[in-house]
Design a protein around this motif. Structure first.
Motif, short mmCIF file in Angstrom:
data_model
loop_
_atom_site.label_atom_id
_atom_site.label_comp_id
_atom_site.label_asym_id
_atom_site.label_seq_id
_atom_site.Cartn_x
_atom_site.Cartn_y
_atom_site.Cartn_z
N UNK A 1 0.83 -1.22 0.00
CA UNK A 1 0.00 0.00 0.00
C UNK A 1 0.86 1.26 0.00
N UNK A 2 2.07 1.18 0.54
CA UNK A 2 2.92 2.37 0.61
C UNK A 2 3.41 2.77 -0.78
N UNK A 3 3.70 1.81 -1.62
CA UNK A 3 4.25 2.09 -2.94
C UNK A 3 3.21 1.87 -4.04
N UNK A 4 1.97 2.09 -3.74
CA UNK A 4 0.94 1.97 -4.78
C UNK A 4 1.05 3.16 -5.72
N UNK A 5 0.56 3.01 -6.94
CA UNK A 5 0.63 4.13 -7.89
C UNK A 5 -0.07 5.39 -7.38
N UNK A 6 -1.17 5.23 -6.65
CA UNK A 6 -1.89 6.40 -6.15
C UNK A 6 -1.08 7.14 -5.08
N UNK A 7 -0.42 6.40 -4.19
CA UNK A 7 0.38 7.08 -3.17
C UNK A 7 1.59 7.77 -3.78
N UNK A 8 2.21 7.16 -4.79
CA UNK A 8 3.32 7.81 -5.48
C UNK A 8 2.85 9.03 -6.25
N UNK A 9 1.66 8.94 -6.83
CA UNK A 9 1.10 10.09 -7.54
C UNK A 9 0.87 11.26 -6.59
N UNK A 10 0.33 10.96 -5.41
CA UNK A 10 0.09 12.03 -4.44
C UNK A 10 1.39 12.62 -3.91
N UNK A 11 2.40 11.78 -3.72
CA UNK A 11 3.71 12.29 -3.29
C UNK A 11 4.33 13.16 -4.38
N UNK A 12 4.16 12.76 -5.64
CA UNK A 12 4.66 13.57 -6.75
C UNK A 12 3.94 14.90 -6.85
N UNK A 13 2.63 14.88 -6.62
CA UNK A 13 1.88 16.14 -6.65
C UNK A 13 2.29 17.05 -5.50
N UNK A 14 2.59 16.48 -4.34
CA UNK A 14 3.06 17.29 -3.22
C UNK A 14 4.41 17.93 -3.54
N UNK A 15 5.32 17.15 -4.14
CA UNK A 15 6.63 17.71 -4.54
C UNK A 15 6.46 18.79 -5.60
N UNK A 16 5.55 18.57 -6.53
CA UNK A 16 5.32 19.56 -7.57
C UNK A 16 4.73 20.84 -7.00
N UNK A 17 3.81 20.70 -6.05
CA UNK A 17 3.22 21.88 -5.42
C UNK A 17 4.27 22.66 -4.64
N UNK A 18 5.16 21.97 -3.93
CA UNK A 18 6.23 22.65 -3.21
C UNK A 18 7.18 23.34 -4.18
N UNK A 19 7.45 22.70 -5.31
CA UNK A 19 8.34 23.30 -6.31
C UNK A 19 7.72 24.58 -6.88
N UNK A 20 6.44 24.52 -7.19
CA UNK A 20 5.77 25.70 -7.75
C UNK A 20 5.61 26.80 -6.71
N UNK A 21 5.60 26.44 -5.43
CA UNK A 21 5.50 27.44 -4.37
C UNK A 21 6.84 28.11 -4.11
N UNK A 22 7.91 27.56 -4.65
CA UNK A 22 9.22 28.18 -4.49
C UNK A 22 10.07 27.58 -3.40
#
Length: 60
Positions: free
Chosen positions: A25-46
């Motif tokens: 469950x930790x490495x499911x595609x949905x959890x990786x997608x959400x982690x990627x979106x969190x990294x992308x949001x932090x990147x766009x926030x500066x």
């Protein structure tokens, strides 16, 4: 740097989803997608975009 991390997480999630690999469950595609979106949001926030080392400026 967080943009690259997000891209890597998206690629891993896509490969797991495309190959239908059974993972925990930790490495499911949905959890990786959400982690990627969190990294992308932090990147766009500066967050993490400017790396500076104090005292390394030289004036000439």
């Amino acid at each position: 740097m967080l943009g690259f991390a997000a891209a890597v997480l998206f690629i891993i999630a896509f490969l797991i989803n495309a190959t239908s690999t059974a993972t925990s469950a930790v490495f499911s595609p949905m959890s990786l997608l959400l982690a990627g979106l969190a990294c992308l949001a932090l990147h766009l926030a500066g967050v993490g975009t400017k790396w500076s080392v104090p005292g390394r400026r030289t004036r000439r």
